[in-house]
Design a protein around this motif. Structure first.
Motif, short mmCIF file in Angstrom:
data_model
loop_
_atom_site.label_atom_id
_atom_site.label_comp_id
_atom_site.label_asym_id
_atom_site.label_seq_id
_atom_site.Cartn_x
_atom_site.Cartn_y
_atom_site.Cartn_z
N GLY A 66 -0.24 5.73 9.05
CA GLY A 66 -0.21 6.35 7.73
C GLY A 66 -0.84 5.55 6.61
N ARG A 67 -1.08 4.28 6.85
CA ARG A 67 -1.65 3.39 5.83
C ARG A 67 -1.96 2.05 6.51
N ARG A 96 -7.13 7.15 0.97
CA ARG A 96 -7.75 6.51 -0.18
C ARG A 96 -8.01 5.04 0.14
N VAL A 97 -9.20 4.57 -0.24
CA VAL A 97 -9.60 3.20 0.07
C VAL A 97 -9.21 2.27 -1.08
N LEU A 125 0.84 -1.20 0.00
CA LEU A 125 0.00 0.00 0.00
C LEU A 125 0.87 1.25 0.00
N ALA A 126 0.43 2.25 -0.73
CA ALA A 126 1.13 3.53 -0.72
C ALA A 126 0.73 4.31 0.54
N ASP A 127 1.47 5.36 0.80
CA ASP A 127 1.12 6.24 1.92
C ASP A 127 -0.33 6.71 1.75
N LYS A 128 -1.07 6.68 2.83
CA LYS A 128 -2.47 7.14 2.87
C LYS A 128 -3.46 6.16 2.22
N GLU A 129 -3.00 4.96 1.89
CA GLU A 129 -3.94 3.96 1.37
C GLU A 129 -4.36 3.01 2.50
N VAL A 130 -5.66 2.74 2.54
CA VAL A 130 -6.19 1.85 3.57
C VAL A 130 -7.06 0.77 2.95
N VAL A 131 -7.07 -0.39 3.61
CA VAL A 131 -7.98 -1.49 3.27
C VAL A 131 -8.90 -1.69 4.46
#
Ligand SMILES: [Zn+2]
Length: 259
Positions: A213-214, A243-244, A56-62
């Motif tokens: 951060g992610r 971002r999801v 995952l990139a910075d600021k990406e969440v699952v």
């Protein structure tokens, strides 16, 4: 919905902002920023339990939700996700899936991924005799499959598993690896098994997320406090620029759908 149609729908939605419901206008919503295909073979992710996690990139969440489905809370969670065009992953308990197959089918119809979380949610599978633990895992897979698709084959359509209470053992991890089933831990969690107000819940998970951060976030769609906090949580993600990412198993299970 037939599997092939569902896949076509999912793939059709991968092009841009991915609506949780077909035909839904997602302009101005949080949305689902991308779909990540995850190869389940040998997969062990989530830094709370394993050395590695998803790329995952910075600021990406699952977003992941465990222990459902339950009629009292799961529909509200689905509604909150749909309102923001967000797709998530539900790790369902087999006995709940068997009792509420309509909710499992609704999760799938609304574009979410349905993974597996054992038949009876033992705390923990690692503390049980190996054969009994394997039997509980297998019963859960079959119950989930029957609820979701009306039939259970030798291999689950979504080979994603999360251990109840993260209680894995080397032997059970080996078993799932041999079965071709990927194992999900988490990178952070909401601790929503502890009673707290929705505001406290929101503050806690956002503080943890801002620190990390992610990552893969664990919630429970069976918890009222989580349901109540979810709209504010999704709004906070949007406001802070998170971002999801939606996870699906790869390779896609059909060659008939053009990419
Ligand atoms: Zn659980």
């Amino acid at each position: 919905m037939p599997r092939i149609v569902r896949l076509a729908l999912v793939l059709a939605m991968c092009g841009g902002i991915a609506p949780a419901l077909a035909g839904q206008d997602c302009a101005g919503r949080l949305g689902t920023s991308r779909v990540m295909e995850v190869d389940p073979a040998g997969l062990q992710v989530g830094t709370k339990h394993f050395p590695q996690t998803l790329d995952l990139a910075d600021k990406e969440v699952v977003l992941t939700f465990d222990d459902g489905p339950l009629p009292a809370t799961t529909p509200g969670v689905l509604k909150a996700l749909a309102r923001e065009c967000v797709r998530a992953t539900f790790f369902v308990i087999g006995r709940n899936a068997a009792a509420h197959p309509d909710l499992v089918r609704r999760e799938i119809a609304e574009g979410h991924t349905v993974g597996h979380h054992s038949m009876t949610h033992p705390m923990t599978l690692a503390d049980m005799p190996y054969d009994k633990a394997v039997a509980d895992i297998e019963k859960g897979l079959k119950a989930d499959e029957r609820a979701a698709y009306g039939e259970a084959g030798a291999q689950p359509r979504v080979p994603f598993f999360r251990f109840p209470g993260f209680g894995s053992s080397p032997e059970l991890l080996d078993y799932l690896k041999r079965r071709g089933i990927g194992v999900f831990g988490a990178d952070l969690w909401a601790s929503d098994w502890n009673p707290m107000t929705p505001q406290e819940q929101l503050d806690l998970v956002m503080a943890r997320l801002d620190h990390a951060g992610r990552g893969i976030i664990l919630f429970h769609d069976t918890r009222g406090q989580t349901l109540k906090m979810l709209p504010a949580f999704l709004a906070a993600l949007k406001e802070k620029g998170y971002r999801v990412v939606h996870i699906v198993p790869s390779p896609a299970r059909t060659a008939a759908v053009p990419r």
